[in-house]
Design a protein around this motif. Structure first.
Motif, PDB file in Angstrom:
ATOM      1  N   SER A 140      11.908  64.567 -39.448  1.00 44.97           N
ATOM      2  CA  SER A 140      11.582  63.774 -38.262  1.00 44.97           C
ATOM      3  C   SER A 140      10.484  64.461 -37.444  1.00 44.97           C
ATOM      4  O   SER A 140       9.534  63.813 -36.990  1.00 44.97           O
ATOM      5  N   CYS A 161      11.292  56.057 -27.281  1.00 40.83           N
ATOM      6  CA  CYS A 161      11.038  57.498 -27.242  1.00 40.83           C
ATOM      7  C   CYS A 161      11.448  58.067 -25.886  1.00 40.83           C
ATOM      8  O   CYS A 161      12.091  59.124 -25.817  1.00 40.83           O
ATOM      9  N   THR A 162      11.086  57.351 -24.811  1.00 40.88           N
ATOM     10  CA  THR A 162      11.473  57.820 -23.472  1.00 40.88           C
ATOM     11  C   THR A 162      12.992  57.888 -23.357  1.00 40.88           C
ATOM     12  O   THR A 162      13.552  58.877 -22.861  1.00 40.88           O
ATOM     13  N   GLY A 180       8.022  51.365 -28.917  1.00 38.20           N
ATOM     14  CA  GLY A 180       7.848  52.779 -29.262  1.00 38.20           C
ATOM     15  C   GLY A 180       7.970  53.669 -28.038  1.00 38.20           C
ATOM     16  O   GLY A 180       8.718  54.656 -28.037  1.00 38.20           O
ATOM     17  N   PRO A 240      13.573  62.342 -32.284  1.00 36.96           N
ATOM     18  CA  PRO A 240      13.683  60.893 -32.483  1.00 36.96           C
ATOM     19  C   PRO A 240      12.552  60.282 -33.312  1.00 36.96           C
ATOM     20  O   PRO A 240      12.608  59.108 -33.658  1.00 36.96           O
ATOM     21  N   GLY A 241      11.503  61.085 -33.646  1.00 37.89           N
ATOM     22  CA  GLY A 241      10.295  60.530 -34.265  1.00 37.89           C
ATOM     23  C   GLY A 241      10.548  59.565 -35.411  1.00 37.89           C
ATOM     24  O   GLY A 241       9.992  58.471 -35.443  1.00 37.89           O
ATOM     25  N   VAL A 253       5.535  63.464 -30.104  1.00 31.64           N
ATOM     26  CA  VAL A 253       6.528  62.436 -30.462  1.00 31.64           C
ATOM     27  C   VAL A 253       6.223  61.156 -29.700  1.00 31.64           C
ATOM     28  O   VAL A 253       6.265  60.049 -30.260  1.00 31.64           O
ATOM     29  N   PHE A 254       5.875  61.278 -28.423  1.00 25.48           N
ATOM     30  CA  PHE A 254       5.600  60.094 -27.606  1.00 25.48           C
ATOM     31  C   PHE A 254       4.355  59.364 -28.132  1.00 25.48           C
ATOM     32  O   PHE A 254       4.368  58.137 -28.297  1.00 25.48           O
ATOM     33  N   THR A 298      12.086  56.227 -34.008  1.00 27.34           N
ATOM     34  CA  THR A 298      11.284  55.510 -32.992  1.00 27.34           C
ATOM     35  C   THR A 298       9.980  54.991 -33.608  1.00 27.34           C
ATOM     36  O   THR A 298       9.570  53.855 -33.324  1.00 27.34           O
ATOM     37  N   THR A 349       6.889  67.327 -27.576  1.00 27.05           N
ATOM     38  CA  THR A 349       7.373  66.085 -26.969  1.00 27.05           C
ATOM     39  C   THR A 349       6.222  65.082 -26.806  1.00 27.05           C
ATOM     40  O   THR A 349       6.388  63.886 -27.045  1.00 27.05           O
ATOM     41  N   ALA A 364       6.676  63.060 -36.846  1.00 23.02           N
ATOM     42  CA  ALA A 364       6.207  62.866 -35.468  1.00 23.02           C
ATOM     43  C   ALA A 364       4.919  63.653 -35.225  1.00 23.02           C
ATOM     44  O   ALA A 364       3.980  63.144 -34.599  1.00 23.02           O
ATOM     45  N   SER A 367       5.079  57.596 -31.347  1.00 20.39           N
ATOM     46  CA  SER A 367       5.911  56.404 -31.232  1.00 20.39           C
ATOM     47  C   SER A 367       5.147  55.265 -30.553  1.00 20.39           C
ATOM     48  O   SER A 367       5.277  54.101 -30.937  1.00 20.39           O
TER      49      SER A 367
END
Lengths: 493, 137
Positions: free
Chosen positions: A230, A422-423, A418, A446-447, A387-388, A450, A384, A234, A391
């Motif tokens: 994951s 992710c949030t 997405g 979570p990648g 990842v955001f 999401t 982080t 991401a 997503s």
């Protein structure tokens, strides 16, 4: 002695950055210079510049700290960051350069013919950029506090002032040269100490027990398949969604040179990560007492004086400090350039004056956030953001380049899903705290899900919507055709 | 708000080609007026041959990219499995550092560089063939 040398190194980096910026200002004349360096940057310069802004405090200070703190799992971060460029090379670099757009929102607007999609993209670009600048400013605070016991706000404010000032003054063209210089400084600032440390450790032959210093459960044998997969996905996808990464490809003369630029970036950042990983391994041998959250990120700054006493150690500390400052400056100024481009194009019709005001605005907001919050682990904070970005933006950018049937509504839905998922996952993970078991792992990394949900949402909504923009074929033809076949080699794009 | 500079040079060319384009002036709250794509199909239409050509090139590019990404993923997984599942690598230490840690720290970057150069050369060949085809026509 050590503090004075380090502060001297900081002043030297700031002065040289300013001189290069001013030199760039003299040759920055047109709007094209400001936004995309007139698309004339050669692969070697561009690769150095891209690497210069990509390598942030997260890997300069944070990687060695994380290796010390949590073992070889930390190596997945630089592997993911570097492999991200492989994905960019294969799926994004040339088409994006050929799109002829100035920013990601420009690209989304041209591809989907939707103002709403453009504005949502701009908002996400701003959020991603700001989230990314905050850890850089935190890193600056941390570094100055360690080397000279200077109050944290001084470091963050100094970096913000230099970045805001130089970007507002010189725009993209001058920043390209600044970034290229900062890359080589960063590489030297880790590679030179790494070589000295290795020689010192080999000479002194310290009695280390590999089983204690490099325990099996913290090594590759303790690999968690889901969390690693994951995280890697991401980081790979996240690189393609970072605004300051993508804007750089617009400065290449052609799509083909954009590809070779990317190959150059992979080589350069690999060299940097190898140096940074070496510092991490040495930190486990020489500074196990620093393995505590908050302190671990300072290990690269503290190793020189521990391993090499006297003036040589002080000089190496000053070099590492200069490199750390280069890391904060490089990434922050790259981000501020791309954010300023997006803000000034969207809100102020893309003039040079608006670009300058946007640069000030885009630096001030993260500075306020950085001053109001406490630093977290630098690698984790930067992770982080990846990842955001992976997503929220990457699925739409990739589908926009490769899938003709993507519609504006599909893209908007995908970005909202997405970003929202992710949030929610990150908030959930923070609320749950660290823990083992499926749920905390799913929320902490979570990648995988999401990104999948965001992509699926875009595809399904587009298929139901069926309002494929009439210009889709024309734009895809532009994105994927070599310049020569379009007669654009001589005119640029 | 106008769409000035909206699509960069592409927009510049459009504006330059047929000025003034008053119909491109819009505003934030006029999004509802844009639910239908702008009526410019005639000017923007792409020939059938060109569409077919582009789609063929896109598919070729896509196939090459996916092939390279999948083979890279396989190589990455193989190295990951070897370094994490072979206890022998933990027992061998170079300079006090177990081999498994050294592979994790340094082993993946050469793979990336090889794949990056291989892909770029292959895509250059692909585009060269495409350009030759266009020039022959």
């Amino acid at each position: 002695m050590s503090a004075a040398l380090s502060i001297g190194a900081i002043v030297a980096v700031v002065v040289v950055t300013a001189i290069i910026g001013i030199w760039g200002l003299r040759i920055s004349r047109t709007t094209g210079d400001f936004f995309v360096a007139s698309r004339t940057v050669r692969p070697v310069w561009n690769a150095s510049a891209i690497s210069g802004e990509y390598l942030s405090a997260g890997t300069f200070l944070g990687l060695s700290g994380l290796v010390l703190l949590s073992g070889s799992d930390a190596f997945w971060f630089p592997i993911g960051y570097a492999a991200g460029y492989l994905l960019v090379l294969m799926l994004v670099a040339a088409p994006l350069r050929r799109s002829g757009a100035y920013t990601i929102p420009d690209f989304i607007h041209a591809r989907l013919d939707s103002l709403t999609a453009r504005r949502l993209t701009s908002a996400l670009v701003l959020i991603i950029g700001w989230l990314y600048i905050v850890p850089q400013l935190h890193g600056a605070s941390l570094a100055l506090t360690v080397i000279a016991d200077i109050p944290p706000w001084v470091g963050a404010t100094t970096v913000a002032l230099v970045v805001g000032g130089s970007v507002a003054a010189g725009g993209m063209r001058s920043i390209t040269f600044v970034q290229a210089f900062l890359f080589w400084l960063k590489l030297a600032a880790l590679a030179v100490p790494a070589i000295f440390f290795t020689i010192t450790l080999r000479g002194s032959e310290p009695e280390i027990d590999p089983a204690l210093v490099f325990p099996q459960d913290l090594g590759p044998a303790g690999l968690d398949t889901y969390a690693t997969t994951s995280l890697l996905i991401a980081l790979l996808m996240g690189t393609a969604g970072l605004p300051h990464v993508l804007v750089r490809f617009y400065t290449s003369p052609t799509g083909g040179s954009a590809r070779w630029t990317t190959v150059g970036v992979i080589v350069l950042i690999s060299a940097f990560y190898i140096a940074s990983s070496t510092i991490g391994l040495i930190a486990r041998i020489a500074a196990p007492d620093l393995a505590a959250p908050g302190v671990a990120d300072t290990v690269a700054l503290q190793l020189p004086s521990r391993l090499i006493p006297g003036p040589p150690g002080d000089l190496l500390t000053a070099l590492v400090v200069a490199g750390a400052l280069a890391a904060f400056l490089g990434t922050s100024s790259g981000l501020v350039v791309s954010l300023s481009s997006a803000v000034s194009q969207d809100l102020f019709h893309g003039t040079v004056t608006s670009f300058r005001w946007a640069a000030v605005f885009c630096t001030l907001v993260p500075l306020v956030v950085a001053l109001a919050t406490a630093p977290q682990g630098l690698v984790a904070s930067v992770g982080t953001v990846f990842v955001f970005a992976a997503s929220a933006l990457s699925p739409v950018i990739l589908l926009g380049i490769w899938w003709r049937r993507l519609t504006a509504r599909g893209a908007i839905a995908g970005m909202i899903v997405g970003a929202g998922l992710c949030t929610a996952a990150l908030i959930g993970s923070a609320a749950l705290g660290p823990g083992t078991g499926p749920l905390p792992t799913l929320l902490a990394q979570p990648g995988l899900w999401t990104i999948s949900f965001a992509t699926l949402t875009s595809v399904i909504v587009s298929l139901v919507d069926r309002r494929t923009p009439v210009s889709a074929d024309r734009i895809l033809s532009r994105l994927h055709s070599p310049e020569r076949s379009r007669g654009e080699l001589t005119t640029g794009g | 708000m106008t769409e000035h500079g909206a699509a960069g040079p592409a927009a510049d060319r459009r504006r330059g080609a047929a000025r003034p384009q008053r119909e491109r002036v819009t505003s934030v709250d006029a999004v509802s007026a844009r639910t239908e794509p702008p009526a410019r199909a005639g000017r923007w239409a792409v020939g059938e041959a060109e569409t077919l050509f582009t789609r063929t090139l896109m598919r070729a590019h896509g196939r090459l990219a996916i092939m390279c990404l999948v083979s890279f993923a396989v190589a990455l997984v193989l190295v990951a499995v070897v370094m994490s599942r072979l206890p022998l690598l933990d027992a061998i230490a170079i300079g006090g550092v177990p081999l498994s840690w050294l592979i994790h720290a340094y082993g993946f970057y050469p793979l990336m560089i090889v794949w990056a150069i291989g892909y770029t050369l292959a895509s250059q060949r692909l585009e060269g063939r495409f350009t030759q085809l266009v020039e022959h026509e």
